[in-house]
Motif scaffolding. Structure first.
Motif, PDB file in Angstrom:
ATOM      1  N   ALA B 134       0.846  -1.199   0.000  1.00 38.57           N
ATOM      2  CA  ALA B 134       0.000   0.000   0.000  1.00 38.57           C
ATOM      3  C   ALA B 134       0.882   1.251   0.000  1.00 38.57           C
ATOM      4  O   ALA B 134       0.622   2.206  -0.742  1.00 38.57           O
ATOM      5  CB  ALA B 134      -0.931  -0.003   1.211  1.00 38.57           C
ATOM      6  N   SER B 135       1.920   1.251   0.812  1.00 42.53           N
ATOM      7  CA  SER B 135       2.823   2.405   0.877  1.00 42.53           C
ATOM      8  C   SER B 135       3.518   2.619  -0.468  1.00 42.53           C
ATOM      9  O   SER B 135       3.715   3.756  -0.909  1.00 42.53           O
ATOM     10  CB  SER B 135       3.891   2.190   1.954  1.00 42.53           C
ATOM     11  N   TYR B 136       3.887   1.511  -1.109  1.00 35.56           N
ATOM     12  CA  TYR B 136       4.552   1.593  -2.410  1.00 35.56           C
ATOM     13  C   TYR B 136       3.653   2.264  -3.432  1.00 35.56           C
ATOM     14  O   TYR B 136       4.073   3.171  -4.155  1.00 35.56           O
ATOM     15  CB  TYR B 136       4.941   0.189  -2.876  1.00 35.56           C
ATOM     16  N   LEU B 170      10.702  -3.761  -1.400  1.00 40.06           N
ATOM     17  CA  LEU B 170       9.911  -3.800  -0.170  1.00 40.06           C
ATOM     18  C   LEU B 170      10.400  -4.836   0.839  1.00 40.06           C
ATOM     19  O   LEU B 170       9.810  -4.991   1.908  1.00 40.06           O
ATOM     20  CB  LEU B 170       8.440  -4.078  -0.510  1.00 40.06           C
ATOM     21  N   GLY B 171      11.470  -5.550   0.508  1.00 40.13           N
ATOM     22  CA  GLY B 171      11.973  -6.568   1.433  1.00 40.13           C
ATOM     23  C   GLY B 171      11.043  -7.759   1.549  1.00 40.13           C
ATOM     24  O   GLY B 171      10.904  -8.334   2.627  1.00 40.13           O
ATOM     25  N   LEU B 172      10.407  -8.143   0.441  1.00 37.82           N
ATOM     26  CA  LEU B 172       9.490  -9.282   0.425  1.00 37.82           C
ATOM     27  C   LEU B 172       9.882 -10.222  -0.708  1.00 37.82           C
ATOM     28  O   LEU B 172      10.881  -9.990  -1.385  1.00 37.82           O
ATOM     29  CB  LEU B 172       8.054  -8.792   0.196  1.00 37.82           C
ATOM     30  N   THR B 173       9.100 -11.290  -0.910  1.00 39.55           N
ATOM     31  CA  THR B 173       9.295 -12.128  -2.090  1.00 39.55           C
ATOM     32  C   THR B 173       8.281 -11.708  -3.145  1.00 39.55           C
ATOM     33  O   THR B 173       7.262 -11.081  -2.826  1.00 39.55           O
ATOM     34  CB  THR B 173       9.064 -13.613  -1.766  1.00 39.55           C
ATOM     35  N   LEU B 174       8.529 -12.108  -4.386  1.00 38.10           N
ATOM     36  CA  LEU B 174       7.616 -11.699  -5.446  1.00 38.10           C
ATOM     37  C   LEU B 174       6.231 -12.306  -5.249  1.00 38.10           C
ATOM     38  O   LEU B 174       5.215 -11.688  -5.587  1.00 38.10           O
ATOM     39  CB  LEU B 174       8.193 -12.037  -6.821  1.00 38.10           C
ATOM     40  N   GLU B 175       6.163 -13.504  -4.692  1.00 40.50           N
ATOM     41  CA  GLU B 175       4.852 -14.121  -4.450  1.00 40.50           C
ATOM     42  C   GLU B 175       4.045 -13.333  -3.418  1.00 40.50           C
ATOM     43  O   GLU B 175       2.841 -13.123  -3.587  1.00 40.50           O
ATOM     44  CB  GLU B 175       5.014 -15.566  -3.951  1.00 40.50           C
ATOM     45  N   THR B 210      -1.640   1.959   4.709  1.00 41.98           N
ATOM     46  CA  THR B 210      -0.191   2.120   4.652  1.00 41.98           C
ATOM     47  C   THR B 210       0.473   2.024   6.019  1.00 41.98           C
ATOM     48  O   THR B 210       1.679   1.861   6.105  1.00 41.98           O
ATOM     49  CB  THR B 210       0.193   3.497   4.061  1.00 41.98           C
ATOM     50  N   GLY B 211      -0.340   2.153   7.079  1.00 41.06           N
ATOM     51  CA  GLY B 211       0.232   2.095   8.422  1.00 41.06           C
ATOM     52  C   GLY B 211       0.747   3.429   8.908  1.00 41.06           C
ATOM     53  O   GLY B 211       1.008   3.622  10.089  1.00 41.06           O
ATOM     54  N   THR B 212       0.894   4.375   7.995  1.00 40.45           N
ATOM     55  CA  THR B 212       1.485   5.666   8.348  1.00 40.45           C
ATOM     56  C   THR B 212       0.441   6.632   8.903  1.00 40.45           C
ATOM     57  O   THR B 212       0.783   7.530   9.675  1.00 40.45           O
ATOM     58  CB  THR B 212       2.165   6.297   7.113  1.00 40.45           C
TER      59      THR B 212
END
Lengths: 213, 213
Positions: B134-136, B170-175, B210-212
């Motif tokens: 969401a932030s992205y 984002l420090g995640l995996t593509l999945e 986004t958490g922000t």
DNA sequence: CGAAGAATTGAGGTTAATCAACGAGGGTGG
DNA sequence: CCACCCTCGTTGATTAACCTCAATTCTTCG
């Protein structure tokens, strides 16, 4: 690297003054209007941000020479807290940001900070819990304030932060940080007795665990 | 904000030139000796680092005005890749870093980048997968290049990066990234058909995720 | 049309978070 | 001086989030 003690820089601003803070107090709060830029003379400062629900991320640990309070607009975007007794040089914003030589001096320091932030992003985005803690300990050892014993196998460092603060720096929980410390201790890579922060580190065994090498 | 078009700045360096790159090529490689500093005229550039075992972290997405190739020592600490067709202004390092006015100009831009890196550290260290995605998306919308439709409920953006690149940002995996997109789509917060990158975003519904805020 | 790259989705495993209990200092007040 | 409390750190049990592996579909391009 200090602006005022830099003899080759012309036009030192008249509005620089010295300020002291005790350990663990808030020096700058998020959202405050930016009045000055600070450079650390001695001591350590943590820079962090809070999410509305209380989650905290610490993203910089600054030592002597480090600057903070720098912001592109008029307001501080993050919190600065002292970790130890701290002595700062405060540069009033107005005069400082109109001085070409001061801005130029600042660019040099900002470059170093950006480099550290890049490294930290890799840690936060891509490293495992143990790799993060190992990287953190190596960071303590490689800090400019810790020039002693480079080259030797084993070094003593002082851990100034609580498990909770380390967790907020590394993007983990305090329990996970504690488990990682315990694991490194069981593997004879680090050693400590009391909770006074003193820790022996076997550098050659620790470095491979950081994920960076 | 461009240095050369800044009329109030004195002493423009003679050694600035224009350079073009096609999409998805390496502009700077990690470890290269630093010869120049680049400012983006048009297009987008990703800045990343690789760990020895292949893990990658992208930590900056730069658009027009952004600078890269800045390093405290003589070597680049990260990789720069074009995302689109890119036009750059290259400033030779020697002349640039001896110019007070150039350094002062650069400090301004570095402040903005540090601010973005702080925000990104919070994302990497403390946000959930959906919050990161969401932030992205909000970041894409709020980019200076996307001034259209601010204030309205629904906006169209073009996602230029692959799921894999977004994951490395984002420090995640593509999945996990793909699942988060699907989830937002099922919830009618975003909408897209083909894999051409075009996406409608319901801003008011997305922002709280986004958490922000 | 076939091949290659990108995205999606599902099933199952692993890591770190969460919830919880306990112990070791350190400071305060009776 | 000692009892109490509070914070900090450690450790265990369980849960949840994300990763990994794998199969399938979609899209583009030669």
């Amino acid at each position: 690297m200090s602006y005022l003690s830099e003899p080759t820089v012309a036009g030192s601003p008249s509005s620089a003054r010295s300020v002291d803070f005790p350990p663990r107090v808030t020096i700058i709060d998020e959202g405050e209007p930016a009045r000055a830029i600070y450079q650390i003379v001695s001591g350590n400062v943590m820079i962090s941000k809070l999410l509305p629900d209380g989650r905290r991320q610490i993203f910089e640990l600054l030592g002597p020479g480090g600057i903070f309070g720098v912001t592109p607009n008029g307001h501080h975007d993050s919190v600065a807290e002292s970790l130890t007794d701290v002595r700062l040089t405060a540069f009033d914003k107005g005069p400082a940001e109109n001085s070409l030589s001061f801005n130029s001096f600042m660019a040099e320091l900002l470059k170093i900070q950006i480099c550290a932030l890049h490294e930290h992003a890799v840690l936060l985005g891509r490293k495992s819990a143990v790799e993060r803690v190992a990287s953190y300990i190596m960071e303590l050892i490689e800090a400019p304030s810790h020039q002693a014993g480079i080259g030797s196998d084993s070094v003593t460092v002082r851990v100034l932060m609580t498990r909770s603060e380390i967790a907020d720096y590394l993007g983990l929980t305090l329990e996970t940080v504690s488990r990682a410390f315990s694991q490194l201790k069981r593997s004879d890579i680090i050693a400590y007795e009391r909770h006074d922060g003193l820790m022996q580190v076997h550098i050659k065994r620790l470095r491979p665990l950081t994920g960076t090498y």
